[in-house]
Design a protein around this motif. Sequence first.
Motif, short mmCIF file in Angstrom:
data_model
loop_
_atom_site.label_atom_id
_atom_site.label_comp_id
_atom_site.label_asym_id
_atom_site.label_seq_id
_atom_site.Cartn_x
_atom_site.Cartn_y
_atom_site.Cartn_z
N LEU A 113 15.31 0.29 7.22
CA LEU A 113 15.60 1.67 6.83
C LEU A 113 15.16 2.65 7.92
O LEU A 113 15.85 3.64 8.19
CB LEU A 113 14.91 1.99 5.51
N GLN A 114 14.04 2.37 8.55
CA GLN A 114 13.55 3.29 9.59
C GLN A 114 14.40 3.27 10.85
O GLN A 114 14.26 4.18 11.68
CB GLN A 114 12.09 2.97 9.91
N GLN A 115 15.27 2.30 11.00
CA GLN A 115 16.24 2.35 12.10
C GLN A 115 17.19 3.53 11.93
O GLN A 115 17.69 4.08 12.91
CB GLN A 115 17.05 1.06 12.15
N TYR A 116 17.45 3.89 10.67
CA TYR A 116 18.46 4.90 10.37
C TYR A 116 17.89 6.19 9.78
O TYR A 116 18.57 7.22 9.78
CB TYR A 116 19.46 4.33 9.37
N PHE A 117 16.67 6.13 9.23
CA PHE A 117 16.11 7.27 8.50
C PHE A 117 14.70 7.59 8.97
O PHE A 117 13.90 6.68 9.22
CB PHE A 117 16.09 6.99 6.99
N ASP A 118 14.39 8.88 9.06
CA ASP A 118 13.05 9.35 9.35
C ASP A 118 12.41 9.76 8.02
O ASP A 118 12.77 10.78 7.43
CB ASP A 118 13.11 10.53 10.31
N ILE A 119 11.47 8.95 7.52
CA ILE A 119 10.86 9.17 6.21
C ILE A 119 9.64 10.08 6.39
O ILE A 119 8.65 9.71 7.01
CB ILE A 119 10.45 7.82 5.58
N THR A 120 9.70 11.29 5.82
CA THR A 120 8.70 12.31 6.12
C THR A 120 7.61 12.45 5.06
O THR A 120 6.56 13.04 5.33
CB THR A 120 9.38 13.68 6.29
N ASP A 121 7.84 11.93 3.85
CA ASP A 121 6.90 12.23 2.76
C ASP A 121 6.42 10.96 2.05
O ASP A 121 6.18 10.96 0.85
CB ASP A 121 7.55 13.18 1.75
N GLY A 122 6.28 9.87 2.78
CA GLY A 122 5.64 8.69 2.24
C GLY A 122 6.57 7.69 1.59
O GLY A 122 7.75 7.94 1.35
N ILE A 123 5.98 6.52 1.30
CA ILE A 123 6.69 5.40 0.69
C ILE A 123 5.95 4.98 -0.57
O ILE A 123 4.74 4.75 -0.54
CB ILE A 123 6.77 4.21 1.67
N GLY A 124 6.68 4.90 -1.67
CA GLY A 124 6.09 4.53 -2.95
C GLY A 124 6.61 3.19 -3.45
O GLY A 124 7.72 2.78 -3.10
N ALA A 125 5.80 2.52 -4.26
CA ALA A 125 6.21 1.24 -4.83
C ALA A 125 5.60 1.07 -6.21
O ALA A 125 4.43 1.43 -6.44
CB ALA A 125 5.79 0.08 -3.93
N GLU A 126 6.39 0.51 -7.13
CA GLU A 126 5.90 0.18 -8.46
C GLU A 126 5.18 -1.17 -8.42
O GLU A 126 5.56 -2.07 -7.67
CB GLU A 126 7.07 0.10 -9.45
N LEU A 127 4.15 -1.28 -9.29
CA LEU A 127 3.37 -2.51 -9.34
C LEU A 127 3.13 -2.93 -10.79
O LEU A 127 2.87 -2.09 -11.65
CB LEU A 127 2.00 -2.32 -8.69
N HIS A 128 3.19 -4.22 -11.04
CA HIS A 128 2.69 -4.79 -12.30
C HIS A 128 1.18 -4.90 -12.15
O HIS A 128 0.66 -5.16 -11.05
CB HIS A 128 3.32 -6.17 -12.50
N PRO A 129 0.41 -4.71 -13.22
CA PRO A 129 -1.05 -4.83 -13.10
C PRO A 129 -1.51 -6.14 -12.47
O PRO A 129 -2.53 -6.16 -11.76
CB PRO A 129 -1.53 -4.71 -14.55
N ALA A 130 -0.77 -7.23 -12.69
CA ALA A 130 -1.15 -8.52 -12.11
C ALA A 130 -1.09 -8.52 -10.59
O ALA A 130 -1.71 -9.37 -9.94
CB ALA A 130 -0.25 -9.63 -12.67
N ASP A 131 -0.34 -7.57 -10.02
CA ASP A 131 -0.19 -7.50 -8.56
C ASP A 131 -1.24 -6.62 -7.90
O ASP A 131 -1.24 -6.47 -6.67
CB ASP A 131 1.21 -6.97 -8.20
N VAL A 132 -2.11 -6.03 -8.69
CA VAL A 132 -3.14 -5.16 -8.11
C VAL A 132 -4.31 -6.05 -7.67
O VAL A 132 -5.35 -6.16 -8.32
CB VAL A 132 -3.59 -4.08 -9.10
N THR A 133 -4.10 -6.71 -6.54
CA THR A 133 -5.10 -7.56 -5.92
C THR A 133 -5.26 -7.13 -4.47
O THR A 133 -4.31 -6.58 -3.88
CB THR A 133 -4.68 -9.04 -5.96
N PRO A 134 -6.41 -7.36 -3.87
CA PRO A 134 -6.58 -6.97 -2.47
C PRO A 134 -5.53 -7.57 -1.55
O PRO A 134 -5.03 -6.88 -0.64
CB PRO A 134 -7.99 -7.47 -2.13
#
Length: 417
Positions: A113-134
């Motif tokens: 995506l960054q080849q084509y777009f300049d992302i200025t305000d961050g990247i977000g992602a959804e998580l299941h609680p089971a994925d909240v590991t270091p």
Amino acid sequence: MNLLTTAARIWLTRTGAPFLFTDNNDAQPDYEHTPGLGLYVHIPFCRSLCNFCPYCKEVYNPGTADAYTEALLQEIDMVAQNTPTRTTVSSLYFGGGTPALLAPQLGRIVARLQQYFDITDGIGAELHPADVTPATLTKLKEAGVTRISIGIQSFLPQFAKTLGRPAPNPQRIRDALAQVPFQTVSMDFIFALPGQQREDVWQDIELAFSHGANHVAVYPFIDFSFTGSPVHAMEKKAKHRLLDDITDYCTRHGYVRDSIWTFALPGNHRYSSMTRDTFLGFGCSATTLLRDSFKINTFSVQAYIDRIRAGQLPTALTCRYTRRQRMVYYLFWRAYSTFIDAADFEHFFGTPLKQEFGFELWLARKLGYITQEPGGYRLTPKGAFYFHYYENFYTLAYIDKMWGILKNTPFPTEIRL
């Protein structure tokens, strides 16, 4: 319900014409010079399927996930490679499903995506609680993710059980977030569940803020017809009281309301996947909203992969908005943020907000739904509840119908709403 939504649509759009979605799709979305553009990527895989969740998803399979990732990268190329310069976009959001199941691949997707777009305000992602590991959080951070949204739903065992999920461990989540911090940590909760009291929701909110969150989203339970969930939503008056109690509690504790359902600690912790004026969507079931059109990709993972392999975009349906229809859609989602900026409306459409919707704004003020402030209009607590009330009708009359069809038919010919 259908009478209410139909009457509102006719009045606000000034036409009896429905929102018409057809398979007459453009080869390429024309997004150049589109203001406020955001990016959305859908990851449709979960370890198991929650029956209350309406979103496009299937049980994770490594082979299918690998094929999906390659198709996703190809779709990005197909949409963006003919644009002569990199396009500035506000943000990138990974939704699902459970995007963290593809955590090792997110870096490749972001880089493409960054080849084509300049992302200025961050990247977000959804998580299941089971994925909240270091380990998983570290992979997300290495991919460039700056904001995460954790689908807690409820820390309380009785309500997690109602939703068919194990109750998350708040201490384990806090420990992981302490090791791998993010700019924004949002936690999602569901209210209006059977037997739920205001103290239950308050406890969830306090557990969130004391265990690593700086932002919470408290969404009402909606019983979509096609999910098969045995849970029934709370009746209107009880839901109204509960939403007022949630709002009052958060206000008293100094939490900042930044949309109908979301509250944050003081500071720059806004987090939403829903309030972009325009956006490009990639992946199965992803939508693209431009100045005068709305596109939605097929809901079938395999049909999505097959269509991309054949060198075709996976668009299932497109709606060509009239100018007035687009204004109504714009205002609907701007109202979700609780404030409608008059200058932003005029910049987007080239006409004053009051000129187009003067009577409706006057009526909403008389009914106590909005107040006028410098620069625009803000929803009152009463207006916020009735936004939810009518949004529920909209959801069941429009989204429920469309998604129900698309879950069974990968490429329908036409849908009228």
